[in-house]
Design an enzyme around this catalytic site. Structure first.
Site, mmCIF file in Angstrom:
data_model
loop_
_atom_site.group_PDB
_atom_site.id
_atom_site.type_symbol
_atom_site.label_atom_id
_atom_site.label_comp_id
_atom_site.label_asym_id
_atom_site.label_seq_id
_atom_site.Cartn_x
_atom_site.Cartn_y
_atom_site.Cartn_z
ATOM 1 C CG HIS A 165 -10.193 4.454 2.930
ATOM 2 N ND1 HIS A 165 -9.010 5.084 3.251
ATOM 3 C CD2 HIS A 165 -11.109 4.899 3.830
ATOM 4 C CE1 HIS A 165 -9.207 5.880 4.297
ATOM 5 N NE2 HIS A 165 -10.478 5.786 4.669
ATOM 6 C CE LYS A 220 -7.921 1.729 -1.176
ATOM 7 N NZ LYS A 220 -6.768 2.466 -0.699
ATOM 8 C CG HIS A 274 -1.050 6.999 -1.113
ATOM 9 N ND1 HIS A 274 -2.239 7.001 -1.798
ATOM 10 C CD2 HIS A 274 -1.295 6.353 0.053
ATOM 11 C CE1 HIS A 274 -3.175 6.392 -1.079
ATOM 12 N NE2 HIS A 274 -2.621 5.978 0.056
ATOM 13 C CG HIS A 323 -5.420 2.220 5.604
ATOM 14 N ND1 HIS A 323 -6.769 2.034 5.756
ATOM 15 C CD2 HIS A 323 -5.279 3.103 4.582
ATOM 16 C CE1 HIS A 323 -7.409 2.780 4.878
ATOM 17 N NE2 HIS A 323 -6.530 3.429 4.148
ATOM 18 C CG HIS A 350 -1.929 1.102 1.251
ATOM 19 N ND1 HIS A 350 -3.236 0.897 1.656
ATOM 20 C CD2 HIS A 350 -1.845 2.428 0.928
ATOM 21 C CE1 HIS A 350 -3.906 2.040 1.577
ATOM 22 N NE2 HIS A 350 -3.082 2.992 1.158
HETATM 23 C C1 NCD Z 1 -3.969 8.837 1.920
HETATM 24 C C2 NCD Z 1 -3.482 9.871 0.918
HETATM 25 O O1 NCD Z 1 -2.996 10.919 1.349
HETATM 26 O O2 NCD Z 1 -3.547 9.619 -0.299
HETATM 27 N N1 NCD Z 1 -4.107 9.470 3.201
HETATM 28 C C3 NCD Z 1 -4.173 8.879 4.400
HETATM 29 O O3 NCD Z 1 -4.370 9.573 5.394
HETATM 30 N N2 NCD Z 1 -4.010 7.578 4.553
HETATM 31 C C4 NCD Z 1 -5.235 8.222 1.431
HETATM 32 C C5 NCD Z 1 -5.642 6.953 2.145
HETATM 33 O O4 NCD Z 1 -4.921 5.959 2.116
HETATM 34 O O5 NCD Z 1 -6.713 6.912 2.753
HETATM 35 ZN ZN ZN Z 2 -3.514 4.928 1.450
HETATM 36 ZN ZN ZN Z 3 -7.075 4.829 2.676
#
Ligand code: NCD
Ligand code: ZN
Ligand code: ZN
Length: 348
Positions: free
Chosen positions: A139, A102, A18, A177, A16
């Site tokens: 999510h 997702k 970003h 998460h 996971h």
């Molecule tokens: C994530 C993001 O910033 O893209 N933020 C977070 O707080 N986890 C998005 C996500 O995974 O929910």
């Molecule tokens: Zn995330």
């Molecule tokens: Zn998330």
């Protein structure tokens, strides 16, 4: 018993991440590629990654940011919307572009505005995913404003996830998460071949009290938000259990410092630069370093039907101080998780 000073494990993967886009890739992709062989790349760009061409182009931009001499495989995901067509997912899976899909409930988190407004609208798509074995990554938070933010995951499990799995029992699902004992208990009660859950490094380290320690801590704010200590303990037990349903997913989610330290700060913790040291520290604190490899390197590939990596990494017990901030090309800065603090473990 002698203190363990080094741990060697099959190279881990991060299920996971970003990576964002543009100039940010030059900073964050190398941080992940240094430790991990593969990563599941989240599609919540603006605009979101909803089709095959966008995913292929994004994958190439990520590969272009991998430092020379490193092998790193980004595993791409499709952003599910009310309009996603089953054909796109079938074709994207067949061509090996989409490793998963997702699901963001619309409005649940960063860049989720194009997400799903009602699960009923995507049921035909989910049926196809069940048929072809394409995992759904969730999510898992309800978005109803009247639900307390600390209850949103537990309520999602009760209202949405439970019924969903009851109607699509063979759908492969990762509850991303996880932050609550309810999530751990729910996942532990499902058939292991069909369900997984990722656990972040930061949710193993902080509880909701830490968000306000000595003042408000914007760099610890993420979604789902950290919960009470009893939940952190449940996550720690799940991660260190060796149970194949639980595996590593950092949810490293960089936002520029000025967007975190703001009147309405963004949600997301940038953990890539400290991920394996933090996991090692958490497992060490639990006396469970022997379970780190299952969590970090074996359970995730098994869920996704992939082989574990063949090379290894070594972590050393050797204190180091996390930088206070990291410069990004273009002038902004990122504040990593545990900035300025001393960690016990580092990559050899
Ligand atoms: C994530 C993001 O910033 O893209 N933020 C977070 O707080 N986890 C998005 C996500 O995974 O929910
Ligand atoms: Zn995330
Ligand atoms: Zn998330």
């Amino acid at each position: 018993m002698a203190e363990i000073t080094r741990v060697t494990l099959k190279r881990p993967d991060d299920w996971h991440v970003h990576f964002r886009d543009g100039v940010m890739l030059q900073t964050v992709v190398p941080a992940t590629a240094r430790e991990f062989a593969r990563a599941i790349v989240m599609p919540n760009l603006v605009p979101p990654v909803t089709d095959i061409a966008a995913a292929e182009a994004y994958r190439q931009r990520i590969l272009d940011a991998v430092p020379a001499g490193r092998t790193f495989t980004p595993l791409m995901t499709a952003y599910l919307t009310d309009q996603t067509s089953p054909e796109t997912l079938r074709e994207g899976a067949k061509r090996g572009v989409f490793s998963a899909v997702k699901l963001y409930p619309a409005g649940a988190t960063t860049n989720s505005a194009s997400g799903v407004t009602d699960i009923a609208k995507v049921m035909p798509v989910l049926e196809v995913m069940q048929e072809i074995g394409l995992p759904l990554l969730i999510h898992g938070e309800v978005t109803s404003p009247e639900i307390d933010i600390f209850d949103r995951e537990a309520v999602f499990i009760e209202r949405t996830l439970g019924p969903l799995l009851a109607s699509l029992p063979a759908l492969k699902v990762v509850l991303e998460h996880v932050t609550t004992k309810e999530a751990v208990d729910f996942v532990s009660a499902q058939d292991a071949s069909g369900i997984g859950a990722t656990i972040t490094a930061h949710h193993l380290m902080i509880n909701r009290t830490d968000l306000f320690k000595g003042g408000i801590r914007p760099h610890l704010y993420c979604l789902p938000i950290a919960k009470r200590e009893v939940h952190r303990q449940a996550l720690r037990r799940a991660a260190a259990s060796g149970d194949r349903r639980f595996f590593l997913g950092t949810d490293t989610a960089p936002h520029a410092k000025h967007l975190k330290e703001a009147a309405c700060g963004c949600a997301g913790v940038y953990s890539a630069p400290v991920a394996m040291p933090i996991y090692a520290q958490a497992f060490d604190e639990m006396g469970a370093l022997d379970k780190l490899e299952a969590f970090a390197s074996l359970n995730g590939p098994a869920f996704y039907g992939l082989a574990a990596n063949t090379d290894t990494i070594t972590l050393l017990r050797k204190p180091w101080t996390v930088p206070a901030s990291i410069a990004v090309d273009g002038g902004s800065e990122l504040v990593p998780f545990m900035a300025g603090e001393t960690l016990n473990w580092q990559l050899a």
